[in-house]
Design a protein around this motif. Structure first.
Motif, PDB file in Angstrom:
ATOM      1  N   PRO A 331       0.807  -1.221   0.000  1.00 16.63           N
ATOM      2  CA  PRO A 331       0.000   0.000   0.000  1.00 16.63           C
ATOM      3  C   PRO A 331       0.840   1.270   0.000  1.00 16.63           C
ATOM      4  O   PRO A 331       0.326   2.347  -0.316  1.00 16.63           O
ATOM      5  CB  PRO A 331      -0.798  -0.109   1.301  1.00 16.63           C
ATOM      6  N   GLU A 332       2.117   1.160   0.356  1.00 16.98           N
ATOM      7  CA  GLU A 332       2.945   2.367   0.489  1.00 16.98           C
ATOM      8  C   GLU A 332       3.415   2.929  -0.847  1.00 16.98           C
ATOM      9  O   GLU A 332       3.755   4.106  -0.927  1.00 16.98           O
ATOM     10  CB  GLU A 332       4.183   2.070   1.355  1.00 16.98           C
ATOM     11  N   PHE A 333       3.480   2.104  -1.888  1.00 15.72           N
ATOM     12  CA  PHE A 333       4.075   2.611  -3.117  1.00 15.72           C
ATOM     13  C   PHE A 333       3.452   1.991  -4.358  1.00 15.72           C
ATOM     14  O   PHE A 333       2.869   0.903  -4.320  1.00 15.72           O
ATOM     15  CB  PHE A 333       5.592   2.382  -3.134  1.00 15.72           C
ATOM     16  N   ALA A 334       3.590   2.736  -5.451  1.00 20.49           N
ATOM     17  CA  ALA A 334       3.269   2.271  -6.797  1.00 20.49           C
ATOM     18  C   ALA A 334       4.341   2.836  -7.716  1.00 20.49           C
ATOM     19  O   ALA A 334       4.828   3.952  -7.505  1.00 20.49           O
ATOM     20  CB  ALA A 334       1.885   2.751  -7.230  1.00 20.49           C
ATOM     21  N   LEU A 335       4.715   2.073  -8.736  1.00 19.24           N
ATOM     22  CA  LEU A 335       5.791   2.502  -9.625  1.00 19.24           C
ATOM     23  C   LEU A 335       5.370   2.329 -11.073  1.00 19.24           C
ATOM     24  O   LEU A 335       4.820   1.296 -11.455  1.00 19.24           O
ATOM     25  CB  LEU A 335       7.057   1.679  -9.354  1.00 19.24           C
ATOM     26  N   SER A 336       5.657   3.355 -11.871  1.00 20.15           N
ATOM     27  CA  SER A 336       5.412   3.307 -13.311  1.00 20.15           C
ATOM     28  C   SER A 336       6.676   3.708 -14.054  1.00 20.15           C
ATOM     29  O   SER A 336       7.479   4.518 -13.559  1.00 20.15           O
ATOM     30  CB  SER A 336       4.270   4.250 -13.709  1.00 20.15           C
ATOM     31  N   ARG A 337       6.858   3.131 -15.233  1.00 22.04           N
ATOM     32  CA  ARG A 337       7.977   3.482 -16.113  1.00 22.04           C
ATOM     33  C   ARG A 337       7.423   4.153 -17.351  1.00 22.04           C
ATOM     34  O   ARG A 337       6.461   3.655 -17.960  1.00 22.04           O
ATOM     35  CB  ARG A 337       8.751   2.218 -16.497  1.00 22.04           C
ATOM     36  N   VAL A 338       7.991   5.285 -17.732  1.00 25.52           N
ATOM     37  CA  VAL A 338       7.519   6.045 -18.879  1.00 25.52           C
ATOM     38  C   VAL A 338       8.635   6.099 -19.912  1.00 25.52           C
ATOM     39  O   VAL A 338       9.738   6.588 -19.627  1.00 25.52           O
ATOM     40  CB  VAL A 338       7.099   7.475 -18.470  1.00 25.52           C
ATOM     41  N   GLU A 339       8.365   5.569 -21.091  1.00 26.82           N
ATOM     42  CA  GLU A 339       9.329   5.600 -22.183  1.00 26.82           C
ATOM     43  C   GLU A 339       8.955   6.741 -23.129  1.00 26.82           C
ATOM     44  O   GLU A 339       7.905   6.720 -23.770  1.00 26.82           O
ATOM     45  CB  GLU A 339       9.329   4.264 -22.932  1.00 26.82           C
ATOM     46  N   LEU A 340       9.825   7.738 -23.201  1.00 22.95           N
ATOM     47  CA  LEU A 340       9.547   8.952 -23.961  1.00 22.95           C
ATOM     48  C   LEU A 340      10.359   8.954 -25.250  1.00 22.95           C
ATOM     49  O   LEU A 340      11.592   8.932 -25.218  1.00 22.95           O
ATOM     50  CB  LEU A 340       9.890  10.186 -23.119  1.00 22.95           C
ATOM     51  N   ALA A 341       9.657   8.958 -26.365  1.00 19.88           N
ATOM     52  CA  ALA A 341      10.326   8.971 -27.664  1.00 19.88           C
ATOM     53  C   ALA A 341      10.781  10.384 -28.012  1.00 19.88           C
ATOM     54  O   ALA A 341      10.176  11.378 -27.579  1.00 19.88           O
ATOM     55  CB  ALA A 341       9.386   8.443 -28.748  1.00 19.88           C
ATOM     56  N   ALA A 342      11.848  10.463 -28.780  1.00 24.24           N
ATOM     57  CA  ALA A 342      12.331  11.768 -29.232  1.00 24.24           C
ATOM     58  C   ALA A 342      11.290  12.430 -30.127  1.00 24.24           C
ATOM     59  O   ALA A 342      10.620  11.772 -30.930  1.00 24.24           O
ATOM     60  CB  ALA A 342      13.645  11.597 -29.989  1.00 24.24           C
ATOM     61  N   ASP A 343      11.114  13.725 -29.973  1.00 19.05           N
ATOM     62  CA  ASP A 343      10.232  14.542 -30.812  1.00 19.05           C
ATOM     63  C   ASP A 343       8.754  14.175 -30.684  1.00 19.05           C
ATOM     64  O   ASP A 343       7.938  14.597 -31.515  1.00 19.05           O
ATOM     65  CB  ASP A 343      10.635  14.451 -32.287  1.00 19.05           C
ATOM     66  N   ALA A 344       8.385  13.374 -29.678  1.00 25.84           N
ATOM     67  CA  ALA A 344       6.973  13.033 -29.469  1.00 25.84           C
ATOM     68  C   ALA A 344       6.288  14.122 -28.655  1.00 25.84           C
ATOM     69  O   ALA A 344       6.929  14.896 -27.931  1.00 25.84           O
ATOM     70  CB  ALA A 344       6.851  11.693 -28.748  1.00 25.84           C
ATOM     71  N   ALA A 345       4.986  14.175 -28.769  1.00 22.79           N
ATOM     72  CA  ALA A 345       4.214  15.172 -28.031  1.00 22.79           C
ATOM     73  C   ALA A 345       4.275  14.875 -26.527  1.00 22.79           C
ATOM     74  O   ALA A 345       4.453  13.723 -26.120  1.00 22.79           O
ATOM     75  CB  ALA A 345       2.769  15.164 -28.505  1.00 22.79           C
TER      76      ALA A 345
END
Length: 409
Positions: A331-345
Motif C-alpha cells: 500500500p505504500e508505493f506504486a511505480l510506473s515506467r515512462v518511455e519517452l520517444a524523441a520529438d513526441a508530443a
C-alpha cells in the motif's frame, strides 16, 4: 514541482562507474557508489531545490504534510510512505530479509528499551516500519530471492555428488516443505566454524567438478547459474555459511524493464546490476551472512518466511503507448515506467502527487501549465499533492522516467 537531488550512499559493494555514468559525472568515481536515495527517510533525505536553495525533503514534508502529501498524510502519520532509490551493485549484497510491520515495531521498541543507539552498527531496527520492496532492472540484474522448491533443491544437492552433503539432501527429501527448509537452513547457518570449515571446501570441490562436466560435450547443465554463484560468493566471502544458504534460493536474472518484488520475510541477496528500487520508507535489515556488517542469525530466523517462493518477478502492465505500471500488494508505493520517444508530443504522467519523478536516461522536460522543469538523468522532481496535471516530454533524444507514487487501493 521542484528539482530533487538524491542522497548518494557509498558502500563497499557499490560501483565506481554505474551511478557516475548515469548522472553524467566523471568516471571512475573516487569511492564505490552504491545507492542514490530519493525520499524523506531521516537517515539521508533527498534535497529539494526551491528558489535557488536546497531544502531537506523530510523537513519540507514535516512543515506542511497536508499540502505536500494530501489525503494520504493522515493514513501514513504525516510521512512520505515510500523511499525511491537507484541501486548499483558491483559485488553481492548481504544475505538478508526484512521484518513485517509488527516485527519492526516490536524490534524497534526492544532495541530502544535495551539502549542500543539508533546509529549503532549493532542496531537491527532503525525505524518502526516494514520494508516490502520492488526492484526494476536498468541493465541485466542478478539476484538470489526466496527459497526454491525443496524438491529441486534436493536435485541440486544430489547433482553435486558430494558424500558429505548426502545427509542434508536426504533430510530435505524426507520433508520437502517449509519445515524441512527451516531445519536445513537453520542447521547450515548455525554450523560451528570447525564443521563449516570441513563441509564447505567439499561442497566447493563438488561445484567445480559440476561445472567442469557442464562444459560443451559434458552433462549436468541444469544448475550451472546456481553453482557458479556459490563459487563466486565463496571467493568473495571465504568460510561464510551464507554460501551454503545460497544453494537453497532461487537464482534470478532480470532483463531491463523486468521487476522483482519481495515482501516481509523473503530471504534474498542482490548479486550485481543497476536498478530502480522502491520500498516502504524503512531501513530495517536483518543479515545472515555474506557481509562484514552486523549479522544477527537469531533475529533473522525470527522473521524469515520459509515457504517456497515461485519466481517473484513482476511483468509490467502496459497502460498506454508510453506508460508501464508495476503492480504489487504494497500500500505504500506504486511505480510506473515512462518511455519517452524523441520529438513526441508531451504525455500526461501525473494527475496528483505526492510523486517523485526520476529520470534514468536522457533529459526530460516536465510541464505544469506555464511552469517547466528540466530533469537530467540521475536526477528527479518532487511533485507535491498541491501540484497536478504534469506532462513529460523527451528533449535532445529519447528518455526514460520512473514515477513513484503512493500505492493504489
Amino acid at each position: 514541482m521542484h528539482g530533487l537531488v538524491g542522497a548518494l550512499r557509498s558502500y563497499a559493494w557499490g560501483s565506481r562507474t554505474a551511478l557516475a555514468q548515469l548522472c553524467g559525472r566523471p568516471v571512475p568515481s573516487a569511492h564505490p557508489e552504491a545507492e542514490l536515495w530519493f525520499g524523506a527517510h531521516p537517515a539521508d533525505p533527498a534535497r529539494v531545490q526551491i528558489d535557488g536553495r536546497d531544502e531537506s525533503l523530510l523537513e519540507l514534508v514535516d512543515s506542511d504534510p497536508e499540502r505536500e502529501l494530501g489525503p494520504v498524510a493522515g493514513e501514513f502519520g504525516g510521512r512520505l510512505p515510500f523511499l525511491l532509490k537507484i541501486l548499483a551493485a558491483e559485488e553481492p549484497l548481504s544475505l538478508q530479509a526484512h521484518p513485517s510491520i509488527e516485527q519492526a515495531r516490536a524490534g524497534f521498541a526492544r532495541e530502544n528499551h535495551t539502549g542500543v543507539a539508533i546509529d549503532s552498527p549493532m542496531r537491527n531496527y532503525r525505524d518502526e516500519n516494514h520494508k516490502p520492496e520492488l526492484v526494476v532492472a536498468l541493465d541485466r540484474f542478478e539476484a538470489l530471492a526466496g527459497f526454491r522448491d525443496p524438491r529441486r533443491t534436493v536435485q541440486l544437492l544430489r547433482a553435486l555428488d558430494v558424500p558429505e552433503l548426502s545427509q542434508y539432501a536426504e533430510l530435505l527429501a524426507a520433508q520437502p516443505d517449509s519445515a524441512g527448509l527451516r531445519t536445513l537452513f537453520t542447521t547450515w547457518i548455525a554450523l560451528p566454524q570447525a564443521s563449516l570449515s570441513t563441509l564447505l571446501p567439499k561442497v566447493l570441490d563438488g561445484c567445480v567438478r559440476y561445472l567442469s562436466e557442464a562444459r560443451p560435450g559434458g552433462t549436468g547443465k541444469e544448475f550451472v547459474p546456481e553453482i557458479r554463484t556459490a563459487l563466486e560468493l565463496a571467493e568473495a566471502y571465504p568460510g561464510d555459511a551464507g554460501v551454503l544458504a545460497a544453494l537453497l534460493l532461487n537464482r534470478i536474472t532480470l532483463e531491463p524493464g523486468e521487476g522483482l518484488f519481495l515482501d516481509a520475510g523473503n530471504l534474498h541477496a542482490y548479486l550485481r546490476g543497476v536498478g530502480v528500487e522502491i520500498m516502504a520508507n524503512s531501513d530495517n535489515v536483518l543479515r545472515g551472512g555474506l557481509t562484514p556488517k552486523h549479522v544477527d542469525v537469531p533475529e533473522l530466523l525470527r522473521v524469515l518466511d520459509f515457504e517456497p517462493l515461485d519466481f517473484p518477478t513482476v511483468t509490467p502492465e502496459q497502460v498506454s503507448d508510453t506508460v508501464f505500471r508495476y503492480h504489487t500488494p504494497a500500500p505504500e508505493f506504486a511505480l510506473s515506467r515512462v518511455e519517452l520517444a524523441a520529438d513526441a508530443a508531451p504525455v500526461p504522467v501525473v494527475k496528483a502527487g505526492p510523486v517523485i519523478a526520476l529520470a534514468t536516461a536522457g533529459r526530460v522536460k516536465l510541464t505544469q501549465g506555464p511552469q517547466e522543469l528540466i530533469v537530467e538523468s540521475g536526477h528527479a522532481a518532487w511533485i507535491s499533492a498541491a501540484d497536478d496535471s504534469i506532462h513529460a516530454e523527451a528533449i535532445d533524444g529519447p528518455a526514460q522516467l520512473f514515477c513513484a507514487a503512493v500505492g493504489e487501493d
